[in-house]
Design a protein around this motif. Structure first.
Motif, PDB file in Angstrom:
ATOM      1  N   ASN A  59      -0.397 -17.137  -4.226  1.00 15.75           N
ATOM      2  CA  ASN A  59       0.849 -17.888  -4.117  1.00 15.75           C
ATOM      3  C   ASN A  59       0.600 -19.302  -3.611  1.00 15.75           C
ATOM      4  N   ASP A  60       1.479 -20.213  -4.026  1.00 14.09           N
ATOM      5  CA  ASP A  60       1.462 -21.599  -3.556  1.00 14.09           C
ATOM      6  C   ASP A  60       0.119 -22.273  -3.814  1.00 14.09           C
ATOM      7  N   ILE A  61      -0.384 -22.134  -5.039  1.00 17.43           N
ATOM      8  CA  ILE A  61      -1.659 -22.732  -5.432  1.00 17.43           C
ATOM      9  C   ILE A  61      -1.387 -23.961  -6.291  1.00 17.43           C
ATOM     10  N   THR A  62      -2.050 -25.072  -5.956  1.00 16.21           N
ATOM     11  CA  THR A  62      -1.948 -26.295  -6.749  1.00 16.21           C
ATOM     12  C   THR A  62      -3.340 -26.806  -7.094  1.00 16.21           C
ATOM     13  N   ILE A  63      -3.556 -27.061  -8.380  1.00 16.98           N
ATOM     14  CA  ILE A  63      -4.784 -27.689  -8.861  1.00 16.98           C
ATOM     15  C   ILE A  63      -4.349 -28.889  -9.687  1.00 16.98           C
ATOM     16  N   ASP A  64      -4.664 -30.094  -9.225  1.00 21.93           N
ATOM     17  CA  ASP A  64      -4.070 -31.293  -9.816  1.00 21.93           C
ATOM     18  C   ASP A  64      -5.075 -32.438  -9.790  1.00 21.93           C
ATOM     19  N   GLY A  65      -5.485 -32.908 -10.978  1.00 20.70           N
ATOM     20  CA  GLY A  65      -6.388 -34.052 -11.030  1.00 20.70           C
ATOM     21  C   GLY A  65      -7.497 -33.861 -12.038  1.00 20.70           C
ATOM     22  N   ASP A  66      -8.531 -34.690 -11.950  1.00 19.54           N
ATOM     23  CA  ASP A  66      -9.707 -34.570 -12.811  1.00 19.54           C
ATOM     24  C   ASP A  66     -10.649 -33.547 -12.189  1.00 19.54           C
ATOM     25  N   ILE A  67     -10.480 -32.293 -12.563  1.00 18.52           N
ATOM     26  CA  ILE A  67     -11.136 -31.192 -11.864  1.00 18.52           C
ATOM     27  C   ILE A  67     -11.803 -30.257 -12.861  1.00 18.52           C
ATOM     28  N   LEU A  68     -13.016 -29.839 -12.540  1.00 23.64           N
ATOM     29  CA  LEU A  68     -13.762 -28.871 -13.336  1.00 23.64           C
ATOM     30  C   LEU A  68     -14.066 -27.663 -12.460  1.00 23.64           C
ATOM     31  N   ILE A  69     -13.559 -26.498 -12.864  1.00 19.57           N
ATOM     32  CA  ILE A  69     -13.819 -25.247 -12.143  1.00 19.57           C
ATOM     33  C   ILE A  69     -14.419 -24.271 -13.142  1.00 19.57           C
ATOM     34  N   ARG A  70     -15.571 -23.701 -12.805  1.00 21.33           N
ATOM     35  CA  ARG A  70     -16.295 -22.893 -13.779  1.00 21.33           C
ATOM     36  C   ARG A  70     -16.979 -21.700 -13.122  1.00 21.33           C
ATOM     37  N   GLU A  71     -17.773 -21.015 -13.945  1.00 24.28           N
ATOM     38  CA  GLU A  71     -18.542 -19.846 -13.539  1.00 24.28           C
ATOM     39  C   GLU A  71     -17.624 -18.793 -12.944  1.00 24.28           C
ATOM     40  N   ALA A  72     -17.892 -18.319 -11.740  1.00 25.85           N
ATOM     41  CA  ALA A  72     -17.111 -17.221 -11.167  1.00 25.85           C
ATOM     42  C   ALA A  72     -16.354 -17.667  -9.929  1.00 25.85           C
ATOM     43  N   THR A  73     -15.875 -18.881  -9.927  1.00 22.87           N
ATOM     44  CA  THR A  73     -15.117 -19.412  -8.797  1.00 22.87           C
ATOM     45  C   THR A  73     -13.824 -18.617  -8.604  1.00 22.87           C
ATOM     46  N   ASN A  74     -13.501 -18.290  -7.347  1.00 26.32           N
ATOM     47  CA  ASN A  74     -12.314 -17.494  -7.039  1.00 26.32           C
ATOM     48  C   ASN A  74     -11.387 -18.284  -6.115  1.00 26.32           C
ATOM     49  N   ILE A  75     -10.304 -18.796  -6.681  1.00 30.48           N
ATOM     50  CA  ILE A  75      -9.314 -19.569  -5.928  1.00 30.48           C
ATOM     51  C   ILE A  75      -8.173 -18.632  -5.538  1.00 30.48           C
ATOM     52  N   ARG A  76      -7.757 -18.696  -4.261  1.00 29.65           N
ATOM     53  CA  ARG A  76      -6.742 -17.767  -3.777  1.00 29.65           C
ATOM     54  C   ARG A  76      -5.576 -18.508  -3.105  1.00 29.65           C
ATOM     55  N   ASP A  77      -4.759 -17.760  -2.337  1.00 32.07           N
ATOM     56  CA  ASP A  77      -3.514 -18.266  -1.752  1.00 32.07           C
ATOM     57  C   ASP A  77      -3.645 -19.631  -1.091  1.00 32.07           C
ATOM     58  N   GLU A  78      -2.642 -20.471  -1.340  1.00 34.70           N
ATOM     59  CA  GLU A  78      -2.424 -21.748  -0.663  1.00 34.70           C
ATOM     60  C   GLU A  78      -3.486 -22.804  -0.956  1.00 34.70           C
ATOM     61  N   ALA A  79      -4.318 -22.571  -1.963  1.00 31.02           N
ATOM     62  CA  ALA A  79      -5.297 -23.604  -2.330  1.00 31.02           C
ATOM     63  C   ALA A  79      -4.570 -24.868  -2.777  1.00 31.02           C
ATOM     64  N   HIS A  80      -5.092 -26.012  -2.334  1.00 31.56           N
ATOM     65  CA  HIS A  80      -4.498 -27.313  -2.697  1.00 31.56           C
ATOM     66  C   HIS A  80      -5.656 -28.218  -3.111  1.00 31.56           C
ATOM     67  N   ILE A  81      -6.017 -28.154  -4.385  1.00 29.66           N
ATOM     68  CA  ILE A  81      -7.217 -28.800  -4.888  1.00 29.66           C
ATOM     69  C   ILE A  81      -6.817 -30.041  -5.682  1.00 29.66           C
ATOM     70  N   LEU A  82      -7.185 -31.203  -5.142  1.00 24.15           N
ATOM     71  CA  LEU A  82      -6.840 -32.474  -5.781  1.00 24.15           C
ATOM     72  C   LEU A  82      -8.062 -33.198  -6.327  1.00 24.15           C
ATOM     73  N   SER A  83      -9.254 -32.669  -6.075  1.00 24.66           N
ATOM     74  CA  SER A  83     -10.486 -33.242  -6.619  1.00 24.66           C
ATOM     75  C   SER A  83     -11.569 -32.179  -6.553  1.00 24.66           C
ATOM     76  N   ASN A  84     -12.707 -32.472  -7.167  1.00 24.79           N
ATOM     77  CA  ASN A  84     -13.823 -31.531  -7.126  1.00 24.79           C
ATOM     78  C   ASN A  84     -14.423 -31.397  -5.731  1.00 24.79           C
ATOM     79  N   ALA A  85     -14.055 -32.301  -4.836  1.00 22.70           N
ATOM     80  CA  ALA A  85     -14.546 -32.235  -3.460  1.00 22.70           C
ATOM     81  C   ALA A  85     -13.735 -31.274  -2.606  1.00 22.70           C
ATOM     82  N   ASP A  86     -12.647 -30.716  -3.157  1.00 21.22           N
ATOM     83  CA  ASP A  86     -11.764 -29.857  -2.369  1.00 21.22           C
ATOM     84  C   ASP A  86     -12.083 -28.378  -2.495  1.00 21.22           C
ATOM     85  N   PHE A  87     -13.148 -28.040  -3.226  1.00 18.15           N
ATOM     86  CA  PHE A  87     -13.559 -26.642  -3.314  1.00 18.15           C
ATOM     87  C   PHE A  87     -15.068 -26.585  -3.519  1.00 18.15           C
ATOM     88  N   SER A  88     -15.623 -25.433  -3.252  1.00 19.97           N
ATOM     89  CA  SER A  88     -17.064 -25.236  -3.444  1.00 19.97           C
ATOM     90  C   SER A  88     -17.307 -23.774  -3.761  1.00 19.97           C
TER      91      SER A  88
END
Length: 283
Positions: free
Chosen positions: A179-208
């Motif tokens: 719930n409440d997940i936002t992915i917004d911008g020039d972003i590449l997410i691949r392989e087996a990445t697992n994004i969950r609740d309340e993620a707020h990803i505005l660039s590739n620097a916001d997740f690993s």
């Protein structure tokens, strides 16, 4: 030798029509279809949804729109082996093709395309030249909103309350669930990445995400929330950085290779977040 005329699969019933207003406030008159031959799982006499013209639904393949709730307007198309049913709506040059399925309360519009063996169901808005393919599985049990030219393919799974917009590429075995997940911008997410609740990803620097950790080849994903809290996912665990580090320290001895490897990764990840956006590990 004269060319043999192909047999059409449906007729348009001129006396059964509805009026549809599109997103640009233009009026469209749509008419119901009825099968005139057996094909695939459709039987002669079966009623389908409403279309504006034969341009919306191919007459000579196995595509079909089911139920009287389906709406397809002038420039939208369904073809191939695709299935459209429930309260699904296609308009403004949307396209569903190949073996794709669109059903329930899905709205696909503004030149967006759903293809391959992808499945879109639940409450989903797909628009803004977005492209969904591969075996992507998208379920809006609350609302999934995908726009801005986002591209999603392979075995990606999306479920929950999710907003994806901008030049976003999701592929591989990525999962975006919660719930409440936002992915917004020039972003590449691949392989087996697992994004969950309340993620707020505005660039590739916001997740690993790192794969093949330890002998069990685990995947660890970390990301920032809107409040810049660092969250971590490992298997069934999703929680704050502090909780995750406590769990790892309790689970592995100081000299355990996997414990050492994952602690090194987490420390490096935290430093990266802090440098880029000031991420914190507070509860």
């Amino acid at each position: 030798m004269p060319e043999i005329e192909k047999e059409k699969k449906y007729e348009i019933i001129n006396t059964d029509w509805i009026e549809l207003i599109d997103t640009e406030h233009r009026k469209h008159i749509l008419r119901r279809i009825r099968a005139v031959k057996d094909f695939d799982d459709v039987k002669i006499g079966d009623y389908g949804g409403y279309i504006e013209s034969e341009n919306n639904l191919n007459q000579y393949d196995n595509s079909w729109i089911y139920s009287d709730a389906v709406r397809i307007d002038k420039n939208a198309r369904a073809w191939g082996q695709s299935r459209v049913y429930g309260n699904a709506k296609l308009y403004n040059s949307a396209e569903v093709c190949d073996y794709a399925i669109a059903c329930d309360h899905v709205k696909i519009y503004d030149n967006s395309k759903v293809h391959g063996r992808s499945k879109i169901y639940g409450n989903c808005y797909i628009h803004g030249i977005s492209n969904i393919g591969g075996r992507a599985n998208i379920f809006g049990d609350n609302l999934v909103h995908i726009t801005g030219g986002a591209k999603i393919s392979d075995n990606v799974k999306i479920k929950g309350t999710v907003t994806i917009k901008g030049n976003v590429f999701l592929y591989g075995n990525t999962t975006v669930i919660g719930n409440d997940i936002t992915i917004d911008g020039d972003i590449l997410i691949r392989e087996a990445t697992n994004i969950r609740d309340e993620a707020h990803i505005l660039s590739n620097a916001d997740f690993s995400s790192v794969t093949n950790l330890g002998v069990t080849h685990d995947v660890v994903t970390s990301y920032l929330t809107k409040d810049l809290v660092i969250m971590v996912n490992l298997g069934e665990f999703t929680g704050t950085y502090d909780k995750f580090m406590s769990m790892i320290k309790e689970s592995y001895n100081e000299d355990d290779p996997f414990g050492i490897e994952i602690l090194h990764f987490m420390n490096a990840m935290k430093e990266r977040f802090v440098q880029n956006r000031g991420g914190n590990n507070n509860e």
